[in-house]
Design an enzyme around this catalytic site. Structure first.
Site, PDB file in Angstrom:
ATOM      1  CB  CYS A  15       0.224  -9.201   1.609  1.00  0.00           C
ATOM      2  SG  CYS A  15      -1.335 -10.183   1.387  1.00  0.00           S
ATOM      3  NE  ARG A  43       4.898  10.737   2.478  1.00  0.00           N
ATOM      4  CZ  ARG A  43       6.086  10.321   1.711  1.00  0.00           C
ATOM      5  NH1 ARG A  43       6.401  10.254   0.593  1.00  0.00           N
ATOM      6  NH2 ARG A  43       7.088   9.845   2.569  1.00  0.00           N
ATOM      7  CG  ASP A  92       6.675 -11.595   2.852  1.00  0.00           C
ATOM      8  OD1 ASP A  92       5.877 -10.495   2.537  1.00  0.00           O
ATOM      9  OD2 ASP A  92       6.526 -12.372   3.811  1.00  0.00           O
ATOM     10  CD  GLU A 133      -3.500   2.182   5.976  1.00  0.00           C
ATOM     11  OE1 GLU A 133      -4.683   1.915   6.011  1.00  0.00           O
ATOM     12  OE2 GLU A 133      -2.899   3.392   5.471  1.00  0.00           O
ATOM     13  CG  HIS A 164       1.490 -13.284   3.034  1.00  0.00           C
ATOM     14  ND1 HIS A 164       1.238 -12.000   3.165  1.00  0.00           N
ATOM     15  CD2 HIS A 164       2.598 -13.621   2.755  1.00  0.00           C
ATOM     16  CE1 HIS A 164       2.389 -11.568   3.030  1.00  0.00           C
ATOM     17  NE2 HIS A 164       3.241 -12.513   2.894  1.00  0.00           N
TER      18      HIS A 164
END
Length: 288
Positions: free
Chosen positions: A82, A77, A137, A52, A120
């Protein structure tokens, strides 16, 4: 040549509340740097912590220090993208005794024109019981559910029911370049490319600044949320929600910003505070 000892080259694993992290992802296996443990950790993390970018839309910075990562992804939580997820996972792997090196990839998703920035983060990982090198990943939002071997022999592989393919090629200077492909609603597409150039926390901080602040970044303009499970992948992209399945079938529907908090809670396991839910549901990001 000896490995770097400067703390800047490492992942602050000693500062991690390992018990809390493992409880967050539901892992209760052997705490040893083995291939089997690595497989279980990747699967547990990938299916427990959603992807998110909501903090950006709520006008808050994305912090990558381990204390902030633990507070957000473990204690509260929440999910993350990434750089957040990889930073937390790298600290856990380092704490457990795995060999961990950061890598950066250029996300292509089938695009054929232009060179995209390397924004990324993923990890090169080694274990104590095996000579193979693994790629992990946990922060892309759509798997793989397991580590995959860095080898010219890997080719097509499955992680659960999801299909991937690793290709080895070369860059313009004839250096090693790897391409990960994935199978989905558009068939096979190249997902990203990456070299074996080591990346450190400071490098991820630079990439994080771009993706969290640049008007050219997709993460600064709309909600982008993902929940990846063994049999389904759910995505919110702005006001569109897509449900993908391993066989390539997909369902798409439009959603209202006012429905976002309820959908996030029920479908993505993201529970916002009342103030954040109200701000996100107001949809002010639609004007940016």
């Amino acid at each position: 040549m000896s490995k770097p000892t400067d703390p800047a080259y490492h992942w602050n694993g000693a500062e991690l509340d390992l018990d809390a992290y493992l409880a967050r992802i539901g892992f209760d296996g052997e705490r040893a740097p083995t291939v089997e443990t690595l497989r279980k950790l990747v699967r547990a993390h990938t299916t427990s912590i959603p992807f998110e970018n909501l903090e950006i839309l709520l006008d808050r910075p994305i912090l990558l220090d381990l204390k902030s990562l633990q507070d957000k992804l473990v204690r509260r939580r929440r999910g993350g993208y990434c750089y957040e997820q990889v930073g937390l996972f790298a600290a856990a792997l380092e704490r457990l005794g795995f060999g961990v090196t950061g890598l950066s990839a250029r996300v292509t998703m089938g695009a054929s024109e232009g060179v995209r920035p390397a924004t990324h983060a993923l990890l090169r990982v080694t274990t104590a019981d095996d000579d193979r090198v693994w790629l992990c990943d946990v922060g892309f939002g759509s798997g793989p559910l397991e580590p995959y071997e860095l080898s010219t022999e890997t080719g097509e592989f499955t992680a659960g029911e999801w299909r991937f393919r690793l290709e080895h090629t070369t860059d313009e200077l004839d250096g090693d370049l790897w391409v990960l492909h994935q199978f989905g609603r558009d068939g096979w597409i190249d997902r990203y490319t990456f070299p074996m150039t080591p990346q450190y926390r400071i490098d991820f901080a630079v990439g994080n600044h771009f993706v969290s602040t640049s008007p050219r970044s997709p993460f600064t303009t709309r909600p982008y949320v993902q929940r990846f499970l063994p049999d389904v992948h759910r995505v919110i992209d702005g006001v569109t929600m897509v449900t993908d399945r391993p066989d390539g079938t997909a369902e798409t529907r439009l959603i209202e910003p006012s429905d976002l908090p309820k959908i996030l809670s029920e479908e993505f396991d993201i529970d916002l505070t009342d103030a954040d839910a109200t701000a996100l549901a107001a949809g002010s990001w639609r004007t940016t």
